[in-house]
Design a protein around this motif. Sequence first.
Motif, PDB file in Angstrom:
ATOM      1  N   GLY A 139       2.540   8.554 -12.392  1.00 22.94           N
ATOM      2  CA  GLY A 139       2.087   7.524 -13.321  1.00 22.94           C
ATOM      3  C   GLY A 139       1.686   8.049 -14.684  1.00 22.94           C
ATOM      4  O   GLY A 139       1.492   7.270 -15.615  1.00 22.94           O
ATOM      5  N   GLU A 402       8.935  -3.570  -0.597  1.00 24.40           N
ATOM      6  CA  GLU A 402       8.598  -4.945  -0.972  1.00 24.40           C
ATOM      7  C   GLU A 402       9.091  -5.908   0.104  1.00 24.40           C
ATOM      8  O   GLU A 402      10.096  -6.590  -0.074  1.00 24.40           O
ATOM      9  N   GLU A 436       5.662   4.786  -0.394  1.00 25.57           N
ATOM     10  CA  GLU A 436       5.854   5.980  -1.218  1.00 25.57           C
ATOM     11  C   GLU A 436       7.064   6.773  -0.739  1.00 25.57           C
ATOM     12  O   GLU A 436       7.870   7.251  -1.547  1.00 25.57           O
ATOM     13  N   LEU A 439      10.248   4.972  -1.740  1.00 27.75           N
ATOM     14  CA  LEU A 439      10.496   5.141  -3.172  1.00 27.75           C
ATOM     15  C   LEU A 439      10.984   6.548  -3.485  1.00 27.75           C
ATOM     16  O   LEU A 439      11.873   6.739  -4.326  1.00 27.75           O
ATOM     17  N   PRO A 474      12.926  -2.650  -6.816  1.00 26.92           N
ATOM     18  CA  PRO A 474      11.552  -2.165  -6.641  1.00 26.92           C
ATOM     19  C   PRO A 474      11.315  -0.767  -7.206  1.00 26.92           C
ATOM     20  O   PRO A 474      10.182  -0.415  -7.517  1.00 26.92           O
ATOM     21  N   ARG A 478       8.509   0.726 -10.971  1.00 31.62           N
ATOM     22  CA  ARG A 478       7.446   1.558 -10.404  1.00 31.62           C
ATOM     23  C   ARG A 478       7.544   3.007 -10.875  1.00 31.62           C
ATOM     24  O   ARG A 478       6.536   3.660 -11.104  1.00 31.62           O
ATOM     25  N   ARG A 479       8.755   3.527 -10.986  1.00 27.78           N
ATOM     26  CA  ARG A 479       8.944   4.904 -11.414  1.00 27.78           C
ATOM     27  C   ARG A 479       9.392   4.986 -12.872  1.00 27.78           C
ATOM     28  O   ARG A 479       9.724   6.062 -13.365  1.00 27.78           O
ATOM     29  N   GLY A 740       3.701   5.272  -6.578  1.00 25.90           N
ATOM     30  CA  GLY A 740       4.314   4.385  -5.612  1.00 25.90           C
ATOM     31  C   GLY A 740       3.366   3.607  -4.737  1.00 25.90           C
ATOM     32  O   GLY A 740       3.733   3.178  -3.663  1.00 25.90           O
ATOM     33  N   PRO A 743       2.971  -2.520  -6.286  1.00 22.30           N
ATOM     34  CA  PRO A 743       3.794  -2.993  -7.389  1.00 22.30           C
ATOM     35  C   PRO A 743       3.347  -2.414  -8.724  1.00 22.30           C
ATOM     36  O   PRO A 743       2.165  -2.243  -8.980  1.00 22.30           O
ATOM     37  N   SER A 744       4.310  -2.141  -9.595  1.00 20.33           N
ATOM     38  CA  SER A 744       3.980  -1.709 -10.947  1.00 20.33           C
ATOM     39  C   SER A 744       3.474  -2.896 -11.733  1.00 20.33           C
ATOM     40  O   SER A 744       3.608  -4.051 -11.329  1.00 20.33           O
ATOM     41  N   GLU A 747       6.238  -5.229 -12.575  1.00 19.19           N
ATOM     42  CA  GLU A 747       6.634  -6.012 -11.407  1.00 19.19           C
ATOM     43  C   GLU A 747       5.647  -7.142 -11.153  1.00 19.19           C
ATOM     44  O   GLU A 747       6.028  -8.273 -10.865  1.00 19.19           O
TER      45      GLU A 747
END
Length: 755
Positions: A139, A402, A436, A439, A474, A478-479, A740, A743-744, A747
């Motif tokens: 992040g 998700e 995680e 992802l 998803p 997030r990434r 991860g 949700p970001s 999102e």
Amino acid sequence: MRGHEHSVNELSGTVHGFVVQASSVHGGIHVSGPAAPEETPPPWQLPPAVRITDRADALRALEVHRNRASAEGHPTLAAVSGLGGVGKTAVALAWLHALRPDFPGGQLYADLGAQAPEGPADPGEVVARFLRALGVPVGQVPSTLGERVALYRSLTADRRLVVLLDDAATAAQVRPLLPAGRCVTAVTSRRRMPGLSLDGGHVIHLEPLSADAAVELLDATLADGRVAAQPEEARALVLLCAGLPLAVRIAGARLAARPKQGITSMVRALSEERERLEALAIEGDHDVRAALDLSYRGLPPAAARLYRLLGLHPGREFGVPLARTLSGGEAVEALDALHDANLLVDVAEETGGERYRFHDLVRLHAAERAARDGSAEERTTALLRIGHHYLANACRAEQVVEPGRDSLERNFARGVEPGAVAAEDFAPVEGQTAAEAALDWLERELPNLMAVVRHARAMGAPEIAWQLTDALWPLFPRRKLYREWLESHREGLLTAEEEGDGEACCRMLTSGALGRLATGDHAEGLAMFERAAVSFEERGDALGHARTLNYRGLAHQRLGRLDSAAELFARAADALPALGDLRAGALARFNLADVALAEGRYEDAAVDAEASRLVLEAAGDAYNAARAAGLTGRACVGLGRLDRAEAELSAALSALRAQAAGFEAARVLGGMAQLSERRGQPHQARQLYREALSLYDSVGRSGSTEAVEAEARLGALEPPEARARPEAPEADPPPPPAPGTGPSEEERERGGAGT
């Protein structure tokens, strides 16, 4: 007491933990605090070294250059170029591995993919991987290349490490990846790279081995006395291999598997193949292909078939599950045979897990054998199996990250059932959530997934392009994988339009437009939302059209067109609940409140934000409910309702910090700072502004409108002698978000259950 000139410190009892300074202390004292974070271990990413022959001069030249650069206080940069298969990587590895005792800071490795079918690696993504390897949380990796490079060089300025940049395409691709300080960097490339000389680099070009050195390598590969017994034949064989170490090792491996066969038979076979292999020549490596053909002919039937099918794979690496999808229960034994014949490179030590890749020349040869020896039906089925392998596993990962997402329909009716696809392993390791792990798998396989998106039409299944893009949704926010986000949606939209799938077109437009907003291309995002709105209307999809009202409002808001944004948000807030989407309607009303706050209409903002919060809480959307509470608190500051403002802002901050929502938490801190200003507490306001700015920095939003405003207000509060922004906040910032873990923010702010 501290700070009093005549105070006396007396201590009795036992002290556990921290040092305590006070006037008088009696009794046992126990002080607890957070444990110091564990230091990230140095990365050791270099692949293992392999045997090299006749490269002493090259290694000596590299060391001379390193010693000179070190004496002058400069970083060491060396480029090793030469023909494919000549041993560039082997020389670089031998050099860098020997330096390990003097460079305890670690080893970084990246394959820059100059020959990759999907194109060279993006320097920004490589720098991001390096930052994560050096301990930067996901992040906190900056979003732009310039910011990533600046952080990378800051982290390496005082660290002694080595870097291998393998298979570089250009000097421009390499420059952002060069560390600072007294680090050592080796670059390999098939091209000479004189441009790196401008960066202080030393360029070495490797030629093929001399006949004597190649014979020595052949002897080491066989290790059974045949070279000494047949010296002339051995010399003829290595000449047919053009002095390339790769070809010598392949020919040697084939002979090693046949201990009773003389070298003469291999020489004869290679000589007979030269004319037939002329069409396969790349860079004049005719005899390499002859050696590869001979190795291929010696494979067991199952291994030969898998070799051909893997030659159709559009990515650079693959794992055992893909091989199982292509050849079933024979996969592991066939992979072992290919590896034993030196036709596959085992990259497990580099990447973890059971993974393989072809040398570039071998991959081209495998594809050629597929075209020559396999039937059209075999190739078509293999391509579909490859595409559906990645689609099915990406869908599994999507459901883990998700669950219950409103996804596009997945079509496996093209001859490949989901049950025929081998499952990839993305089970969580200790300390990791299932989301995680899923992802991580999606990000690790992203080069292959993107290659499938690009080749979907050539595979005969264009629908895979948009279905796989939708399954990857998803991952992208997030990434923060913006390049792949935009590219995949561009390709998905193109194929959906060509196939006339209206539903897929709308999804690619809306999801892709959100990517445009995330990257600051607000005008293009708006245009895409408007195209989607027309398409929804033509298809009679009232709910889809109503959702675009909210999306278009977001684009107008970011373009500074607040009146247009407010009008669209108001329409969405009315239409969406009537069509059954209460949550999206509440988010539209939240956005309406946000515009009102920006325009100083505090009463309207407070009313709409509170109404939004009630619906969002009822819908179980704790994140957006907390955002609404924060907006209510900021509106109450403007209205002078300071006690209500404090209650709303405090509750919002606690909830947002618990969800690692850094950007929104920073906005709330800004509101609390303004509250302190209204109460005549400038010192507390400064602390809160600094904390907010630190948080904006940590999530890569230091250039946002909110961050700029907070910095300006802090500057106005600072005494004249301290107007410069401090390096660190006076108060401890909240912990950074774990990678991860939900949700970001992009999102969670989409405005609807599906795009």
